[in-house]
Design an enzyme around this catalytic site. Structure first.
Site, PDB file in Angstrom:
ATOM      1  CB  ALA A  82      25.577  38.270  38.602  1.00 32.30           C
ATOM      2  CG  HIS A 121       2.299  16.444  31.362  1.00 36.73           C
ATOM      3  ND1 HIS A 121       2.392  16.562  32.731  1.00 36.73           N
ATOM      4  CD2 HIS A 121       2.165  15.120  31.095  1.00 36.73           C
ATOM      5  CE1 HIS A 121       2.318  15.354  33.281  1.00 36.73           C
ATOM      6  NE2 HIS A 121       2.181  14.462  32.306  1.00 36.73           N
ATOM      7  CD  GLU A 147      38.736  44.063  37.135  1.00 40.40           C
ATOM      8  OE1 GLU A 147      37.564  44.431  37.160  1.00 40.40           O
ATOM      9  OE2 GLU A 147      39.362  43.709  38.168  1.00 40.40           O
ATOM     10  CE  LYS A 148      40.915  45.847  43.286  1.00 43.54           C
ATOM     11  NZ  LYS A 148      41.035  46.386  44.607  1.00 43.54           N
TER      12      LYS A 148
HETATM   13  P1  FAD Z   1      32.171  42.620  40.957  1.00 41.08           P
HETATM   14  O1  FAD Z   1      31.812  41.400  40.198  1.00 41.08           O
HETATM   15  O2  FAD Z   1      32.667  42.452  42.343  1.00 41.08           O
HETATM   16  O3  FAD Z   1      33.243  43.404  40.071  1.00 41.08           O
HETATM   17  C1  FAD Z   1      33.938  44.500  40.567  1.00 41.08           C
HETATM   18  C2  FAD Z   1      35.257  44.585  39.826  1.00 41.08           C
HETATM   19  O4  FAD Z   1      35.858  45.836  40.112  1.00 41.08           O
HETATM   20  C3  FAD Z   1      36.260  43.521  40.256  1.00 41.08           C
HETATM   21  O5  FAD Z   1      36.697  42.798  39.134  1.00 41.08           O
HETATM   22  C4  FAD Z   1      37.391  44.304  40.908  1.00 41.08           C
HETATM   23  O6  FAD Z   1      38.669  43.735  40.679  1.00 41.08           O
HETATM   24  C5  FAD Z   1      37.269  45.663  40.204  1.00 41.08           C
HETATM   25  N1  FAD Z   1      37.774  46.795  40.988  1.00 41.08           N
HETATM   26  C6  FAD Z   1      37.494  47.115  42.274  1.00 41.08           C
HETATM   27  N2  FAD Z   1      38.098  48.266  42.620  1.00 41.08           N
HETATM   28  C7  FAD Z   1      38.782  48.687  41.529  1.00 41.08           C
HETATM   29  C8  FAD Z   1      39.601  49.814  41.255  1.00 41.08           C
HETATM   30  N3  FAD Z   1      39.828  50.756  42.178  1.00 41.08           N
HETATM   31  N4  FAD Z   1      40.161  49.912  40.024  1.00 41.08           N
HETATM   32  C9  FAD Z   1      39.928  48.964  39.085  1.00 41.08           C
HETATM   33  N5  FAD Z   1      39.163  47.887  39.272  1.00 41.08           N
HETATM   34  C10 FAD Z   1      38.594  47.758  40.478  1.00 41.08           C
HETATM   35  N6  FAD Z   1      25.151  36.404  42.156  1.00 41.08           N
HETATM   36  C11 FAD Z   1      24.153  35.869  41.435  1.00 41.08           C
HETATM   37  O7  FAD Z   1      23.340  36.621  40.869  1.00 41.08           O
HETATM   38  N7  FAD Z   1      24.002  34.507  41.325  1.00 41.08           N
HETATM   39  C12 FAD Z   1      24.832  33.641  41.941  1.00 41.08           C
HETATM   40  O8  FAD Z   1      24.668  32.426  41.828  1.00 41.08           O
HETATM   41  C13 FAD Z   1      25.894  34.182  42.713  1.00 41.08           C
HETATM   42  N8  FAD Z   1      26.773  33.364  43.329  1.00 41.08           N
HETATM   43  C14 FAD Z   1      27.797  33.905  44.053  1.00 41.08           C
HETATM   44  C15 FAD Z   1      28.678  33.050  44.698  1.00 41.08           C
HETATM   45  C16 FAD Z   1      29.731  33.563  45.421  1.00 41.08           C
HETATM   46  C17 FAD Z   1      30.678  32.612  46.121  1.00 41.08           C
HETATM   47  C18 FAD Z   1      29.916  34.981  45.506  1.00 41.08           C
HETATM   48  C19 FAD Z   1      31.077  35.567  46.277  1.00 41.08           C
HETATM   49  C20 FAD Z   1      29.049  35.835  44.865  1.00 41.08           C
HETATM   50  C21 FAD Z   1      27.978  35.308  44.143  1.00 41.08           C
HETATM   51  N9  FAD Z   1      27.064  36.146  43.489  1.00 41.08           N
HETATM   52  C22 FAD Z   1      26.027  35.594  42.792  1.00 41.08           C
HETATM   53  C23 FAD Z   1      27.168  37.614  43.567  1.00 41.08           C
HETATM   54  C24 FAD Z   1      27.814  38.199  42.295  1.00 41.08           C
HETATM   55  O9  FAD Z   1      29.103  37.672  42.150  1.00 41.08           O
HETATM   56  C25 FAD Z   1      27.838  39.707  42.396  1.00 41.08           C
HETATM   57  O10 FAD Z   1      26.529  40.186  42.598  1.00 41.08           O
HETATM   58  C26 FAD Z   1      28.397  40.337  41.122  1.00 41.08           C
HETATM   59  O11 FAD Z   1      29.701  39.896  40.881  1.00 41.08           O
HETATM   60  C27 FAD Z   1      28.384  41.862  41.241  1.00 41.08           C
HETATM   61  O12 FAD Z   1      28.946  42.433  40.110  1.00 41.08           O
HETATM   62  P2  FAD Z   1      29.654  43.859  40.172  1.00 41.08           P
HETATM   63  O13 FAD Z   1      30.034  44.166  38.774  1.00 41.08           O
HETATM   64  O14 FAD Z   1      28.812  44.823  40.899  1.00 41.08           O
HETATM   65  O15 FAD Z   1      30.952  43.663  41.071  1.00 41.08           O
END
Ligand code: FAD
Length: 465
Positions: A317, A441, A33-34
């Site tokens: 998420a 209810h 994780e970066k």
């Molecule tokens: P991410 O959570 O984006 O995680 C990816 C990780 O990979 C990051 O920590 C990043 O630093 C790391 N990374 C990237 N490249 C590299 C690399 N080369 N080397 C090492 N590490 C790396 N979803 C919901 O279901 N409900 C909600 O209410 C909701 N609200 C949201 C509100 C906001 C404002 C935003 C922006 C998003 C919201 N989401 C919500 C969407 C949700 O955040 C994403 O769907 C979810 O985080 C996706 O998870 P992921 O693991 O695919 O990616």
């Protein structure tokens, strides 16, 4: 060189869940994780936004409490304290993830990974380069927000959702470019905190793709609170003078100029794949750059998997986590696959929106002879007792078999009601199954039962249609 069975790149809700499940299945796992464990959702998305949304709702309710006979005076917000509390919620959850990873013997390598070869990662850490030999690699790198030509993030006036979560006060005039889920959640939240809201959306409705009846309820409420909504409109430029901006909008009625203290640019997201060397490896992507996989989450390269947002919409998420579990189980040799029927979706606007399965429009497009019924919250006891009577539950079903194709909810507690719908659809439940299930209810989920009773032709708390 470090060695493992599975190297997961990205510690978001997709990656950390994948790592834990793989470790539970006896695999040696390294997570890279970066930034911060927990990814976008825990640190910059779901959790901080819902923390602030909760308080904005409480603030509005408290100010309006007099109509319930509750006398409250001098209500104000201490933004520093609010931000401290929100940060505390995030920290608690992130340290929970750290403990879970540790307890499951997942090794965490902080740094930025690139995939040098099919079985080899190179990680740039604070102290140099680390190499990892991995039998399998899972890409879980998520997405980043996109910009539009002429409107770039500057971190102070033109901001992304990250900065919008850190503000130390409600902007006076807050212009939001993009009427999707994220834009509207911020619109509702800052409106309640006192901002004058303008929303510019390119498509003909807010929440594009959503049920138009549902969207109308959300738009009406925004407008009742004073928002100005421009549909089928486009921001052509943002010019900044000091701490303020002037935004030029092309609307169907002509060009409009609007002043704004802050401009939130939330027009979509793109996959975070720049550092990964995907084309060098031959990992296939679609036209928008999202990584393509099969139902086992395997990419076009054997042994390289992709999960979560980096695989494409819906960007949620819970979808990312589920895909993480599937990838881990497939790597461990279990017969796991993405075989779900619905991915429920919730949007924390006010009123909330939740949906699972097909909307009436989508059902018609798919060739179903579907019908739909609605049950309004205004006819529900619990909604009246909560002072939350806006909205309805809408059930889309097949009249012959009673199969439930989809449910859309707009109203208070919609987010908490949709899980029952997801279970019903996954289990192949019919209208009769929902109507015959006794619901306690007075509760909000009774509205789903009432809608099902209407579909079954025997409504109790609304007159026959
Ligand atoms: P991410 O959570 O984006 O995680 C990816 C990780 O990979 C990051 O920590 C990043 O630093 C790391 N990374 C990237 N490249 C590299 C690399 N080369 N080397 C090492 N590490 C790396 N979803 C919901 O279901 N409900 C909600 O209410 C909701 N609200 C949201 C509100 C906001 C404002 C935003 C922006 C998003 C919201 N989401 C919500 C969407 C949700 O955040 C994403 O769907 C979810 O985080 C996706 O998870 P992921 O693991 O695919 O990616």
């Amino acid at each position: 060189m470090l060695e493992c069975d599975v190297a997961v790149v990205g510690g978001g809700t997709g990656g950390y869940v994948c790592a834990i499940r793989a470790a539970q299945l006896g695999l040696k796992v390294i997570l890279v994780e970066k930034d911060r464990l927990g990814g976008e959702c825990l640190n910059y998305g779901c959790i901080p936004s819902k923390s602030l949304i909760t308080i904005s709702k409480l603030y509005e309710k408290t100010r309006d409490a007099e109509k319930f006979g509750l006398k409250v005076s001098g209500v104000s917000i201490d933004y520093d304290e609010l931000q401290r509390w929100k940060a505390g919620v995030v920290t608690k959850l992130v340290s929970g993830v750290e403990s879970l990873l540790k307890g499951n013997h997942v090794a965490v390598v902080p740094g930025q990974a690139t995939i040098a070869e099919r079985n080899r990662l190179v990680v740039t850490t604070g102290s140099g380069k680390e190499e990892i030999a991995a039998k399998n690699i899972v890409i879980a790198t998520g997405t980043h927000p996109i910009q539009i030509p002429g409107v770039e993030f500057d971190g102070s006036v033109v901001i992304s959702s990250r900065e919008a979560l850190e503000l130390r006060g409600a902007p006076g005039d807050f212009l939001i470019i993009g009427g999707g889920a994220i834009g509207l959640e911020f619109a509702c939240m800052y409106q309640k905190l006192g901002s004058r809201i303008t929303i510019v959306e390119l498509m003909e409705q807010l929440l594009p793709g959503g049920d138009p009846e549902v969207v109308r309820v959300v738009q009406r409420k925004l407008e009742e609170r004073g928002a100005k909504v421009y549909l089928k409109s486009k921001v052509s430029s943002v010019s900044k003078g000091g701490t303020k901006a002037t935004v030029e909008i092309e609307t169907p009625q002509g060009r409009v100029s609007v002043g704004a203290d802050k401009v939130l640019l939330s027009v979509g997201r793109a996959p975070r794949v720049e550092d990964l060397n995907l084309s060098g490896l031959g990992v296939g992507t679609d036209q928008r750059g999202y990584v393509v996989t099969d139902k086992r989450m395997m990419t076009s390269v054997s042994g390289i998997y992709a999960i979560g947002d980096v695989r494409g919409p819906p960007l949620l998420a819970h979808k990312a986590s589920k895909e993480g579990i599937v990838a881990a189980e497939c790597i461990a040799g279990l017969p796991s696959a993405a075989d779900w029927t619905v991915i429920p979706e919730t949007i924390f606007t006010d009123p909330e929106v939740a949906s699972a399965g097909l909307t009436a429009d989508r059902a018609a497009q798919a060739g179903f002879q579907a019908k739909s019924v609605r049950f309004p919250f205004a006819a529900l006891g619990r909604a009246l007792t909560a002072g939350e009577t806006e909205g309805f539950v809408k059930v889309v079903y097949l009249p012959d078999s009673g199969s439930v194709l989809g449910v859309q909810i707009v109203g208070s507690e919609a987010s908490n009601m949709i899980s029952e719908v997801a279970l019903a659809i996954e289990m192949g439940a019919t209208i009769e199954d929902i109507a015959q299930t006794i619901h306690p209810h007075p509760t909000f989920p009774e509205a789903l039962m009432e809608a099902a009773e209407s579909a079954a032709g025997r409504p109790i708390h609304q007159l026959r249609l």
